[in-house]
Design a protein around this motif. Structure first.
Motif, PDB file in Angstrom:
ATOM      1  N   PHE A   1      43.419  46.277  26.672  1.00 26.16           N
ATOM      2  CA  PHE A   1      41.947  46.175  26.926  1.00 26.16           C
ATOM      3  C   PHE A   1      42.034  46.768  28.936  1.00 26.16           C
ATOM      4  N   ASP A   2      40.849  47.518  29.333  1.00 27.42           N
ATOM      5  CA  ASP A   2      40.376  48.592  30.439  1.00 27.42           C
ATOM      6  C   ASP A   2      39.594  48.342  30.478  1.00 27.42           C
ATOM      7  N   LEU A   3      39.097  47.288  32.419  1.00 28.51           N
ATOM      8  CA  LEU A   3      37.891  47.367  32.523  1.00 28.51           C
ATOM      9  C   LEU A   3      37.748  48.226  33.949  1.00 28.51           C
ATOM     10  N   THR A   4      36.831  48.421  34.664  1.00 29.94           N
ATOM     11  CA  THR A   4      36.455  49.087  35.860  1.00 29.94           C
ATOM     12  C   THR A   4      34.971  48.233  35.977  1.00 29.94           C
ATOM     13  N   ILE A   5      35.325  47.296  36.855  1.00 33.36           N
ATOM     14  CA  ILE A   5      33.897  46.217  36.698  1.00 33.36           C
ATOM     15  C   ILE A   5      33.005  45.731  38.504  1.00 33.36           C
ATOM     16  N   ALA A   6      32.327  45.989  38.546  1.00 32.06           N
ATOM     17  CA  ALA A   6      31.560  45.615  40.079  1.00 32.06           C
ATOM     18  C   ALA A   6      32.054  44.031  40.785  1.00 32.06           C
ATOM     19  N   ALA A   7      32.355  44.294  42.355  1.00 39.40           N
ATOM     20  CA  ALA A   7      32.575  43.027  42.781  1.00 39.40           C
ATOM     21  C   ALA A   7      31.414  42.053  42.454  1.00 39.40           C
ATOM     22  N   GLU A   8      30.840  41.459  41.576  1.00 43.95           N
ATOM     23  CA  GLU A   8      29.777  40.252  41.505  1.00 43.95           C
ATOM     24  C   GLU A   8      30.170  39.318  41.711  1.00 43.95           C
ATOM     25  N   PHE A   9      31.364  39.328  41.969  1.00 43.72           N
ATOM     26  CA  PHE A   9      31.479  37.639  43.111  1.00 43.72           C
ATOM     27  C   PHE A   9      32.298  38.092  44.898  1.00 43.72           C
ATOM     28  N   GLY A  10      31.337  39.083  44.997  1.00 44.54           N
ATOM     29  CA  GLY A  10      32.323  39.092  46.034  1.00 44.54           C
ATOM     30  C   GLY A  10      33.587  39.457  45.871  1.00 44.54           C
ATOM     31  N   LYS A  11      33.860  40.908  47.062  1.00 44.52           N
ATOM     32  CA  LYS A  11      35.313  40.796  46.859  1.00 44.52           C
ATOM     33  C   LYS A  11      36.904  39.918  46.360  1.00 44.52           C
ATOM     34  N   ALA A  12      36.365  39.369  47.439  1.00 50.78           N
ATOM     35  CA  ALA A  12      37.248  37.898  47.522  1.00 50.78           C
ATOM     36  C   ALA A  12      37.620  37.395  46.572  1.00 50.78           C
ATOM     37  N   GLY A  13      36.683  36.814  45.898  1.00 44.81           N
ATOM     38  CA  GLY A  13      35.929  35.966  45.195  1.00 44.81           C
ATOM     39  C   GLY A  13      36.810  37.290  43.021  1.00 44.81           C
ATOM     40  N   THR A  14      36.117  37.846  43.220  1.00 43.98           N
ATOM     41  CA  THR A  14      35.658  38.417  42.162  1.00 43.98           C
ATOM     42  C   THR A  14      37.933  39.052  41.744  1.00 43.98           C
ATOM     43  N   ALA A  15      38.739  39.207  43.242  1.00 44.12           N
ATOM     44  CA  ALA A  15      40.080  39.370  43.157  1.00 44.12           C
ATOM     45  C   ALA A  15      40.771  38.167  42.654  1.00 44.12           C
ATOM     46  N   ALA A  16      39.731  36.425  42.655  1.00 44.81           N
ATOM     47  CA  ALA A  16      40.676  35.712  42.662  1.00 44.81           C
ATOM     48  C   ALA A  16      40.657  34.583  41.127  1.00 44.81           C
ATOM     49  N   VAL A  17      39.415  35.528  40.389  1.00 44.10           N
ATOM     50  CA  VAL A  17      39.015  35.729  39.274  1.00 44.10           C
ATOM     51  C   VAL A  17      39.658  36.337  38.003  1.00 44.10           C
ATOM     52  N   PHE A  18      39.872  37.069  38.304  1.00 42.70           N
ATOM     53  CA  PHE A  18      40.325  38.397  37.953  1.00 42.70           C
ATOM     54  C   PHE A  18      42.048  38.715  37.779  1.00 42.70           C
ATOM     55  N   LYS A  19      42.490  37.814  39.089  1.00 40.04           N
ATOM     56  CA  LYS A  19      43.648  37.929  39.658  1.00 40.04           C
ATOM     57  C   LYS A  19      44.776  38.313  38.182  1.00 40.04           C
ATOM     58  N   ALA A  20      45.849  38.894  38.236  1.00 42.57           N
ATOM     59  CA  ALA A  20      46.571  39.101  37.895  1.00 42.57           C
ATOM     60  C   ALA A  20      47.142  37.684  37.427  1.00 42.57           C
ATOM     61  N   GLY A  21      47.538  38.200  35.590  1.00 38.75           N
ATOM     62  CA  GLY A  21      48.050  36.787  34.814  1.00 38.75           C
ATOM     63  C   GLY A  21      47.251  35.396  34.327  1.00 38.75           C
ATOM     64  N   ALA A  22      45.421  35.860  35.658  1.00 43.13           N
ATOM     65  CA  ALA A  22      44.217  34.903  34.768  1.00 43.13           C
ATOM     66  C   ALA A  22      43.982  35.254  32.898  1.00 43.13           C
ATOM     67  N   ALA A  23      43.940  34.351  32.803  1.00 46.44           N
ATOM     68  CA  ALA A  23      43.333  34.354  31.097  1.00 46.44           C
ATOM     69  C   ALA A  23      42.282  34.807  30.391  1.00 46.44           C
ATOM     70  N   LEU A  24      42.319  35.915  29.821  1.00 45.19           N
ATOM     71  CA  LEU A  24      40.635  36.011  29.455  1.00 45.19           C
ATOM     72  C   LEU A  24      40.466  36.429  27.650  1.00 45.19           C
ATOM     73  N   GLU A  25      38.884  36.261  27.709  1.00 45.80           N
ATOM     74  CA  GLU A  25      39.181  36.892  26.498  1.00 45.80           C
ATOM     75  C   GLU A  25      37.425  37.872  26.124  1.00 45.80           C
ATOM     76  N   ILE A  26      37.981  38.396  25.513  1.00 45.16           N
ATOM     77  CA  ILE A  26      36.371  40.031  25.368  1.00 45.16           C
ATOM     78  C   ILE A  26      35.643  39.583  23.709  1.00 45.16           C
ATOM     79  N   ARG A  27      34.383  39.493  24.247  1.00 44.81           N
ATOM     80  CA  ARG A  27      33.946  39.315  22.770  1.00 44.81           C
ATOM     81  C   ARG A  27      32.295  40.118  23.079  1.00 44.81           C
TER      82      ARG A  27
END
Length: 355
Positions: free
Chosen positions: A34-60
């Motif tokens: 997958f490839d995503l270009t996302i907005a910093a919805e949680f702020g820059k630091a918050g988005t980086a924490a959520v989407f950090k390398a290694g994070a588990a995710l699901e796409i539906r």
């Protein structure tokens, strides 16, 4: 159906504020990507924490699972007046693709490929399944450093199967062409963009495979040879293939037939983009499935195999699916049912003969 609502579930939150997204599933790949270009919805630091390398995710999409996996790359980019975040990764099966096989002795006897793969992947959280009746392998010796996927892929290929990545992050040993999509892809109806490649450069009039038994003597062991002919090639274009592994009369004939059929199948490929992610029955386009393709402009009117599909959304283009297709013979199937693509794509299916 062309309206799709895509959500990314990560860190316990459903996220849909992306500028673009794509998920690619290929029949001959053991992991989806997958490839995503996302907005910093949680702020820059918050988005980086959520989407950090290694994070588990699901796409539906509309509730249907497209991919279950992990973030490989979190790539923020800062410009004078811009800030973008790129996120990419693969499905859970990446751990079996990237990790080395481990076994106490390195030798496993009289088990089928799936059981062997499970035995050398203990501790790796990847489901390995099959819908085929696989033969037991007399003995498998793990090569130091080889990955779990490589172990499985070698054994699966030897039995005419492919290892494909599933939406839930697993790996499945299967064969193409077992299921069919509803409706089809038709010029003037649902083919938005398309191109085709009618490529004869790798087709030959006959395929001669030569090999030897690892043990034994005499012509029946040391001078094995099989010839498979492609009657669709109307000029003399022979090729000789040397079988390096231990073989026998049955295996060498199968190798000759497989080489001929794959060459014929790969000689007809196409890439078609259609609006929406689903067929006429509402099912997501799926790699490995058959679909009828009819386009006078592309000179195709026959069954094709979906080799890969990329689901994407960006800007005002809505939901698009790009389907990479090939003749079913590329994956061991029969020539396209109802083939009207022309006599160029006819090919004898005679069994290979002794050389």
């Amino acid at each position: 159906m062309s309206d799709e609502f895509v959500t990314v579930s990560v860190g316990g939150t459903n996220y849909s504020a992306f500028e673009s997204m794509s998920v690619t599933a290929a029949f001959d790949q053991a992991a989806r990507s997958f490839d995503l270009t996302i907005a910093a919805e949680f702020g820059k630091a918050g988005t980086a924490a959520v989407f950090k390398a290694g994070a588990a995710l699901e796409i539906r999409t509309n509730g249907d699972l497209l991919l279950k996996g992990y973030v490989d790359h979190f790539k923020p980019s800062l410009g004078p007046d811009t800030y973008t975040i790129g996120v990419s990764g693969r499905s859970k099966s990446q751990d079996a693709i990237d990790s080395s096989a481990k076994h106490k002795t390195g030798r496993i006897e009289k088990k089928d490929p799936v059981k062997i793969a499970k035995e050398v992947s203990q501790g790796i959280n990847v489901d390995i399944t099959t819908d085929q009746q696989l033969e037991k392998v007399e003995a498998y010796q793990v090569t130091p450093g080889e990955t779990v996927f490589r172990c499985l892929e070698k054994m699966a290929r030897a039995q005419g199967c492919t290892v494909t990545g599933t939406a839930d992050g697993g790996m499945k040993v299967t064969k193409a062409g077992q299921k069919r999509h509803a409706g089809g892809l038709f010029e003037g109806r649902n083919i938005k963009v398309g191109d085709a490649d009618h490529d004869w450069s790798n087709r030959h009039s006959e395929y001669t495979v030569k090999g030897q038994r690892a043990a034994g003597h005499g012509k029946s062991a040391l001078e094995l040879e099989a010839i498979a002919k492609d009657s669709g090639v109307n000029r003399f274009r022979p090729i000789i293939v040397i079988q390096r592994d231990d073989t026998d009369d049955k295996k060498i004939k199968k190798r000759a037939e497989t080489r001929r059929d794959k060459a014929a199948g790969n000689a007809l490929t196409a890439s078609i983009t259609t609006q929406g992610f689903r067929d006429e029955g509402g099912m997501l386009w799926e790699p490995g499935h058959l679909v009828w393709v009819e386009s006078a402009s592309l000179s195709i009117a026959q069954d094709m195999i979906i080799k890969s599909v990329s689901y994407s959304q960006s800007g005002g283009s809505g939901s698009l699916a790009r389907l990479d297709l090939c003749d079913p013979r590329a994956f061991g199937g029969k020539g396209g049912k109802g083939n009207k693509s022309g006599s160029d794509w006819s090919q004898g299916s005679d069994a290979a003969s002794d050389g």
